[in-house]
Design a protein around this motif. Structure first.
Motif, PDB file in Angstrom:
ATOM      1  N   ALA A  93       0.825  -1.205   0.000  1.00 37.53           N
ATOM      2  CA  ALA A  93       0.000   0.000   0.000  1.00 37.53           C
ATOM      3  C   ALA A  93       0.861   1.257   0.000  1.00 37.53           C
ATOM      4  N   ALA A  94       1.978   1.235   0.747  1.00 39.39           N
ATOM      5  CA  ALA A  94       2.860   2.402   0.798  1.00 39.39           C
ATOM      6  C   ALA A  94       3.478   2.680  -0.571  1.00 39.39           C
ATOM      7  N   ALA A  95       3.963   1.636  -1.240  1.00 41.30           N
ATOM      8  CA  ALA A  95       4.556   1.825  -2.564  1.00 41.30           C
ATOM      9  C   ALA A  95       3.519   2.284  -3.574  1.00 41.30           C
ATOM     10  N   ALA A  96       2.306   1.702  -3.521  1.00 37.73           N
ATOM     11  CA  ALA A  96       1.256   2.084  -4.471  1.00 37.73           C
ATOM     12  C   ALA A  96       0.828   3.533  -4.256  1.00 37.73           C
ATOM     13  N   GLU A  97       0.808   3.975  -3.009  1.00 37.41           N
ATOM     14  CA  GLU A  97       0.413   5.356  -2.724  1.00 37.41           C
ATOM     15  C   GLU A  97       1.420   6.346  -3.308  1.00 37.41           C
ATOM     16  N   VAL A  98       2.690   6.018  -3.223  1.00 38.81           N
ATOM     17  CA  VAL A  98       3.717   6.891  -3.796  1.00 38.81           C
ATOM     18  C   VAL A  98       3.562   6.979  -5.311  1.00 38.81           C
ATOM     19  N   LEU A  99       3.346   5.845  -5.966  1.00 35.49           N
ATOM     20  CA  LEU A  99       3.186   5.852  -7.422  1.00 35.49           C
ATOM     21  C   LEU A  99       1.946   6.651  -7.822  1.00 35.49           C
ATOM     22  N   TYR A 100       0.887   6.524  -7.052  1.00 34.70           N
ATOM     23  CA  TYR A 100      -0.333   7.277  -7.352  1.00 34.70           C
ATOM     24  C   TYR A 100      -0.081   8.779  -7.213  1.00 34.70           C
ATOM     25  N   ALA A 101       0.670   9.168  -6.174  1.00 33.89           N
ATOM     26  CA  ALA A 101       0.971  10.585  -5.971  1.00 33.89           C
ATOM     27  C   ALA A 101       1.824  11.146  -7.098  1.00 33.89           C
ATOM     28  N   LEU A 102       2.678  10.314  -7.666  1.00 31.30           N
ATOM     29  CA  LEU A 102       3.539  10.746  -8.768  1.00 31.30           C
ATOM     30  C   LEU A 102       2.838  10.654 -10.111  1.00 31.30           C
ATOM     31  N   GLY A 103       1.618  10.149 -10.136  1.00 28.45           N
ATOM     32  CA  GLY A 103       0.886  10.040 -11.380  1.00 28.45           C
ATOM     33  C   GLY A 103       1.329   8.893 -12.265  1.00 28.45           C
ATOM     34  N   ILE A 104       1.966   7.889 -11.682  1.00 25.71           N
ATOM     35  CA  ILE A 104       2.447   6.731 -12.447  1.00 25.71           C
ATOM     36  C   ILE A 104       1.411   5.621 -12.334  1.00 25.71           C
ATOM     37  N   THR A 105       0.819   5.273 -13.455  1.00 25.17           N
ATOM     38  CA  THR A 105      -0.270   4.297 -13.451  1.00 25.17           C
ATOM     39  C   THR A 105       0.027   3.050 -14.264  1.00 25.17           C
ATOM     40  N   ASP A 106       1.177   3.014 -14.933  1.00 25.31           N
ATOM     41  CA  ASP A 106       1.463   1.879 -15.809  1.00 25.31           C
ATOM     42  C   ASP A 106       2.474   0.915 -15.211  1.00 25.31           C
ATOM     43  N   VAL A 107       2.687   0.963 -13.894  1.00 19.03           N
ATOM     44  CA  VAL A 107       3.613   0.053 -13.199  1.00 19.03           C
ATOM     45  C   VAL A 107       2.810  -0.781 -12.203  1.00 19.03           C
ATOM     46  N   ALA A 108       2.812  -2.080 -12.379  1.00 19.92           N
ATOM     47  CA  ALA A 108       2.138  -2.971 -11.437  1.00 19.92           C
ATOM     48  C   ALA A 108       2.990  -3.133 -10.184  1.00 19.92           C
ATOM     49  N   VAL A 109       2.347  -3.100  -9.022  1.00 19.92           N
ATOM     50  CA  VAL A 109       3.037  -3.221  -7.741  1.00 19.92           C
ATOM     51  C   VAL A 109       2.496  -4.442  -6.998  1.00 19.92           C
ATOM     52  N   ILE A 110       3.402  -5.247  -6.475  1.00 23.04           N
ATOM     53  CA  ILE A 110       3.013  -6.389  -5.646  1.00 23.04           C
ATOM     54  C   ILE A 110       3.977  -6.507  -4.476  1.00 23.04           C
ATOM     55  N   GLY A 111       3.592  -7.267  -3.480  1.00 26.40           N
ATOM     56  CA  GLY A 111       4.461  -7.598  -2.361  1.00 26.40           C
ATOM     57  C   GLY A 111       4.544  -9.098  -2.195  1.00 26.40           C
ATOM     58  N   LEU A 112       5.726  -9.581  -1.848  1.00 26.80           N
ATOM     59  CA  LEU A 112       5.920 -11.017  -1.621  1.00 26.80           C
ATOM     60  C   LEU A 112       6.233 -11.219  -0.152  1.00 26.80           C
ATOM     61  N   ALA A 113       5.259 -11.769   0.591  1.00 27.85           N
ATOM     62  CA  ALA A 113       5.428 -12.003   2.030  1.00 27.85           C
ATOM     63  C   ALA A 113       6.275 -13.241   2.244  1.00 27.85           C
ATOM     64  N   LYS A 114       7.284 -13.108   3.088  1.00 28.17           N
ATOM     65  CA  LYS A 114       8.279 -14.171   3.211  1.00 28.17           C
ATOM     66  C   LYS A 114       7.739 -15.421   3.885  1.00 28.17           C
ATOM     67  N   ARG A 115       6.916 -15.278   4.890  1.00 20.90           N
ATOM     68  CA  ARG A 115       6.526 -16.442   5.689  1.00 20.90           C
ATOM     69  C   ARG A 115       5.665 -17.417   4.897  1.00 20.90           C
ATOM     70  N   LEU A 116       4.651 -16.900   4.233  1.00 23.69           N
ATOM     71  CA  LEU A 116       3.715 -17.779   3.534  1.00 23.69           C
ATOM     72  C   LEU A 116       3.895 -17.741   2.025  1.00 23.69           C
ATOM     73  N   GLU A 117       4.856 -16.934   1.540  1.00 28.56           N
ATOM     74  CA  GLU A 117       5.089 -16.794   0.102  1.00 28.56           C
ATOM     75  C   GLU A 117       3.803 -16.370  -0.611  1.00 28.56           C
ATOM     76  N   GLU A 118       3.098 -15.399  -0.009  1.00 30.75           N
ATOM     77  CA  GLU A 118       1.872 -14.885  -0.601  1.00 30.75           C
ATOM     78  C   GLU A 118       2.182 -13.640  -1.425  1.00 30.75           C
ATOM     79  N   VAL A 119       1.454 -13.450  -2.505  1.00 30.43           N
ATOM     80  CA  VAL A 119       1.617 -12.291  -3.371  1.00 30.43           C
ATOM     81  C   VAL A 119       0.473 -11.322  -3.083  1.00 30.43           C
ATOM     82  N   TRP A 120       0.840 -10.144  -2.562  1.00 27.04           N
ATOM     83  CA  TRP A 120      -0.171  -9.139  -2.194  1.00 27.04           C
ATOM     84  C   TRP A 120      -0.281  -8.089  -3.286  1.00 27.04           C
ATOM     85  N   VAL A 121      -1.519  -7.743  -3.620  1.00 25.05           N
ATOM     86  CA  VAL A 121      -1.818  -6.761  -4.651  1.00 25.05           C
ATOM     87  C   VAL A 121      -2.507  -5.578  -3.988  1.00 25.05           C
TER      88      VAL A 121
END
Length: 679
Positions: free
Chosen positions: A542-570
């Motif tokens: 959410a923090a990374a996506a908020e920065v991209l939104y503030a900069l007006g960048i909409t063509d970069v997909a952002v995800i997070g990879l949680a180490k414990r469960l290897e889950e991909v967060w969108v």
């Protein structure tokens, strides 16, 4: 996904005796086999609190639909039954160490009238004795070529043997005395088997007797003045000694031991085994296994070594169980278990495993962790081999174009992207209790690392409470990375033909800005990535996506990879995306995340080391950070600076005599200063 409460056994129905249990899925297939000193205690732990279980164990119990057990008399019987059931049912949540068919061995067909020696790969067969495995087939052939002059046994195939028997002439090896030519009756079947038995004794380590016998025969031939035979025996002794030199003595006192080592990550484990017989390394084996689906018994993952002890136990039972089954088919095979088995950590029930190994051997077996001396040093060598094997395995997977393409395609489909993410960037934060906070950014293009584009970041915005704030750090790094792109190029639909882009609160930028005027090449960070990965879960994303939104960048997909469960967060999604554990897509994302972590840790350690080495100079009055850095850089370390003289220190630009003496005083080297100058 099933509810474990629906198939949980009724209270009091589970026996307290030792036994083995099986979890079955809704189709009746066995998915996990385990053992326990007390079945009631162990099985209740699976159902007590599902949220406290290891993720892989939680997946197993929610996949299962039934559990059953068998009571045994002793824990050693439980160990044996567990091995038999794993071999019979091949459960998906148990690790299987299948025999590696890539290592060549030297095979001796003792089940034939005229035994044959040859290089072999594949499953073991009844009546055939095996030596090795060796790292390379050429190593076997080289050793075999040396020994054939001493033990001229048959090496030809059945067809060649039959043909030369029919024509009455030996093959080339028979003419050059590297085969005793049993095909034409030059030696009888009994004499040929004696040659083969001596050959097996030599490879089994009983070398001294053979060398002594040859020396006695050489002296007797010399006394009979039969110098031609004596010369031949002398050459045979030399050949035996050259063969022995190829097997260096690594452990003294004729030690028989197997040394086992592991190298693991979240998804895979590499295992290496060195077989030492008579103090010499007689063979080596290796496996790389997927451990993503392995269920961890409750409490194991909380130990200091993680799941390594259970991996050791599973390997010992499966490996020596398989070897015992093979050796049981042929009484000619030596004992499958040596006197000592050296492991990196002891398994949870080390006494029972040791007792079971002793039963397989027929005499006492010692299972232990080497602490010092030659065995410790050799264990470290085996460990390095395991780490190299895992690294090579990962590089092989990463270099496979088909696998990379499948991984990128899988990421595109899982995240619903417009195209495959050909450029992926990943950031990771590293710190120690909020101090020396740094970040790394790594770049992968076409599934391969582009190390020239790697970047380090020293975090500028410290958390107000004195502790690390990974979310704020990720936001800062994201902002700095894309502000750099904003300066170099800008973002927008340039690929669709637009040549001018105006960002919010930013100047008008053109595509010509992407070219470095000095080099004429594209700037490294002028173009946005297709996929931006952060190490973490929903808050970090959410923090990374908020920065991209503030900069007006909409063509970069952002995800997070949680180490414990290897889950991909969108961003904006309540539930994460779950990629299959064995998929190439998850493997690629994990590798990118681990590379970012490695790069961050390396930078953090170097920065912390520089800070700690320079801290001794902080007390020097008038010595600022720039001159402290200049001193350390000039001498290479604080230790060398301490050994320097005043004259050597003043050679550093900006350092005077007074400052040099103050530096030596701060480092405890006042005696190097001129006492007269102190007054």
């Amino acid at each position: 996904m099933s509810d474990p409460a629906k198939y949980r056994p009724a209270p009091g129905t589970i026996p307290v005796e030792p036994g083995v249990y099986k979890f079955r899925d809704q189709h009746g297939r066995v998915i996990y086999v385990g053992k326990a000193k007390s079945l009631r205690s162990r099985l209740n732990s699976y159902f007590a609190d599902i949220t406290s279980l290891h993720p892989r164990t939680r997946q197993m119990v929610t996949t299962a639909a039934a559990v059953e057990w068998t009571v045994v008399s002793t824990e050693v019987e439980a160990l044996q039954l567990e091995y038999n059931w794993i071999k019979e049912f091949d459960p998906r949540f148990n690790v299987r160490y299948r025999d590696d068919k890539t290592y060549p061995v030297l095979a001796v067909t003792l089940n034939e009238e005229y035994p044959r020696l040859f290089v072999y790969r594949g499953p073991r067969r009844k009546g055939v004795r095996y030596f090795g495995p060796y790292a390379h087939a050429w190593a076997i052939r080289e050793t075999l070529d040396l020994l054939l002059r001493v033990f001229p046994a048959r090496t030809c195939s059945a067809g060649v043997f039959k043909r030369h028997n029919q024509i009455g002439r030996p093959c080339l090896l028979g003419y050059i005395d590297k085969c005793s030519a049993p095909c034409i009756g030059r030696v009888s079947a009994t004499e040929h088997r004696k040659i083969v038995d001596d050959f097996c004794d030599f490879l089994a380590g009983r070398t001294d007797r053979l060398v002594r016998d040859l020396e006695v025969r050489m002296r007797e031939a010399s006394e009979r003045l039969d110098f031609e035979v004596a010369a031949r025996l002398r050459d045979d002794i030399g050949a035996l000694r050259r063969a022995l030199e190829k097997q260096q003595v690594v452990l003294g006192n004729g030690t028989d031991a197997d040394l086992v080592a592991f190298a693991t990550d979240e998804l895979e484990a590499a295992v290496q085994v060195f077989h030492v017989r008579g103090g010499r390394v007689r063979g080596q084996r290796g496996w790389v296994i997927e451990k993503a689906g392995e269920a961890i018994e409750p409490g194991v993952a909380d130990t200091p070594d993680g799941d390594l002890p259970i991996l050791v136990e599973q390997f010992l039972t499966q490996f020596y169980g398989e070897q015992a089954a093979l050796a049981g088919q042929d009484d000619e095979q030596p004992a499958v278990v040596p006197r000592e088995v050296l492991v990196p950590v002891l398994p949870p029930n080390a006494d029972e495993v040791q007792a079971w190994l002793s039963e397989l051997r027929g005499s006492a077996v010692q299972l232990r962790v080497p602490q010092r001396g030659d065995k410790k040093a050799l264990s470290e060598t085996v460990q390095r081999n395991a780490m190299d094997a895992l690294t090579q395995h990962k590089l092989k997977r990463a270099s496979d174009f088909t696998s990379r393409s499948a991984a990128l395609q899988g990421i595109q489909e899982a995240l619903d992207l417009d195209s495959a993410p050909l450029r992926i960037e990943c950031i990771d934060i590293s710190h120690v209790q909020g101090t020396d906070v740094v970040a790394s950014l790594v770049v992968f293009e076409d599934g391969l690392p582009r190390k020239s584009d790697y970047r380090h970041y020293a975090i500028r915005e410290a958390a107000g409470d004195g502790h690390s704030d990974d979310v704020a750090s990720i936001a800062e790094v994201t902002r700095r990375r894309f502000m750099r792109m904003r300066r170099d190029f800008g973002t927008g639909d340039l690929a669709n033909g637009e040549k001018t882009v105006v960002l919010e609160d930013g100047p008008e930028l053109t595509s010509d800005a992407a070219i470095d005027p000095q080099t004429g090449r594209p700037r490294k960070f002028a173009y946005p990535p297709n996929l931006f990965v952060v190490d973490g879960g929903a808050p970090q994303v959410a923090a990374a996506a908020e920065v991209l939104y503030a900069l007006g960048i909409t063509d970069v997909a952002v995800i997070g990879l949680a180490k414990r469960l290897e889950e991909v967060w969108v961003p904006g999604e309540v539930d994460p995306v779950i990629l299959p554990r064995t998929s190439e897509s998850l493997y690629l994302l994990q590798r990118i995340r681990d590379e970012a972590h490695r790069f961050a840790i390396t930078f953090h350690r170097s920065k912390r080391s520089r800070r700690m080495t320079a801290s001794a100079l902080d007390s020097v009055r008038g010595l600022g950070e720039a001159r402290r850095t200049a001193l350390v850089m000039h001498f290479g370390s604080v230790a060398r600076l301490k050994d320097a003289t005043v004259e050597e220190i003043v050679e550093v630009p900006g350092i005077g005599v007074g400052t040099a003496k103050a530096v030596l005083a701060a480092l405890g080297a006042e005696d190097k200063a001129d006492p007269a100058d102190a007054h």
